[in-house]
Design a protein around this motif. Sequence first.
Motif, short mmCIF file in Angstrom:
data_model
loop_
_atom_site.label_atom_id
_atom_site.label_comp_id
_atom_site.label_asym_id
_atom_site.label_seq_id
_atom_site.Cartn_x
_atom_site.Cartn_y
_atom_site.Cartn_z
N THR A 248 0.83 -1.21 0.00
CA THR A 248 0.00 0.00 0.00
C THR A 248 0.87 1.26 0.00
O THR A 248 2.07 1.20 0.31
N ALA A 249 0.24 2.36 -0.31
CA ALA A 249 0.95 3.64 -0.26
C ALA A 249 1.47 3.89 1.15
O ALA A 249 2.60 4.37 1.32
N ASP A 250 0.68 3.58 2.16
CA ASP A 250 1.11 3.78 3.55
C ASP A 250 2.32 2.93 3.90
O ASP A 250 3.24 3.41 4.56
N GLU A 251 2.33 1.67 3.47
CA GLU A 251 3.47 0.80 3.75
C GLU A 251 4.75 1.39 3.15
O GLU A 251 5.79 1.44 3.80
N TYR A 252 4.65 1.80 1.89
CA TYR A 252 5.80 2.37 1.21
C TYR A 252 6.25 3.67 1.88
O TYR A 252 7.42 3.85 2.21
N GLU A 253 5.32 4.58 2.11
CA GLU A 253 5.66 5.88 2.68
C GLU A 253 6.21 5.75 4.10
O GLU A 253 7.13 6.49 4.47
N ASN A 254 5.68 4.82 4.88
CA ASN A 254 6.21 4.62 6.24
C ASN A 254 7.66 4.17 6.20
O ASN A 254 8.48 4.64 6.99
N ARG A 255 7.99 3.26 5.30
CA ARG A 255 9.38 2.80 5.18
C ARG A 255 10.29 3.93 4.70
O ARG A 255 11.37 4.13 5.22
N LEU A 256 9.83 4.63 3.67
CA LEU A 256 10.61 5.73 3.13
C LEU A 256 10.82 6.81 4.18
O LEU A 256 11.95 7.28 4.39
N ASN A 257 9.77 7.21 4.88
CA ASN A 257 9.88 8.25 5.90
C ASN A 257 10.83 7.83 7.03
O ASN A 257 11.63 8.65 7.49
N ALA A 258 10.73 6.59 7.47
CA ALA A 258 11.60 6.11 8.56
C ALA A 258 13.07 6.17 8.15
O ALA A 258 13.92 6.61 8.93
N LEU A 259 13.35 5.76 6.94
CA LEU A 259 14.75 5.78 6.49
C LEU A 259 15.21 7.21 6.25
O LEU A 259 16.34 7.57 6.59
N TYR A 260 14.35 8.05 5.69
CA TYR A 260 14.72 9.44 5.44
C TYR A 260 15.03 10.17 6.76
O TYR A 260 15.97 10.96 6.82
#
Length: 147
Positions: free
Chosen positions: A22-34
């Motif tokens: 999902t968009a949320d799964e992707y964005e959560n991973r990206l945000n955490a790494l960023y």
Amino acid sequence: MEPICFEAVLAYVFLRHEEIVTADEYENRLNALYLKDPKNDILLNLEWQKDTKESIIYINESIDFEKLDIALFGKCLMERISVFYKEGHADLRNFAAKMYDLWKNLPDSIQHQQPFWILSYGDDPLSWGDEKQCRSIYEKMMNYYNT
């Protein structure tokens, strides 16, 4: 759960484009790494880019996959594909179509490596009605890093 690392975020871009995550799964991973690495220009670009097709184009043009941990990328990709497969979100023909589309978007430098290459032909047995063999091929692919 896969680690939150650069390779996992890259895998999730490709998975998001095929609606396997999902968009949320992707964005959560990206945000955490960023948040761990806010000076990383690639992550910053991915944060700004909301169109996954554009993100894939950017990744394929900007990242040298030969310098990344391809095994970690592949493991993250296959683990999430396996979850999607086991949850039965798509019938086998739809699943196979997503796998082929996923393969087409992967960088040329890894498309013909195992287990990624299987994404391009895993559905071949469906052309003669052999669903069992097709499932066997995909399950072997998903378990590639477990052996």
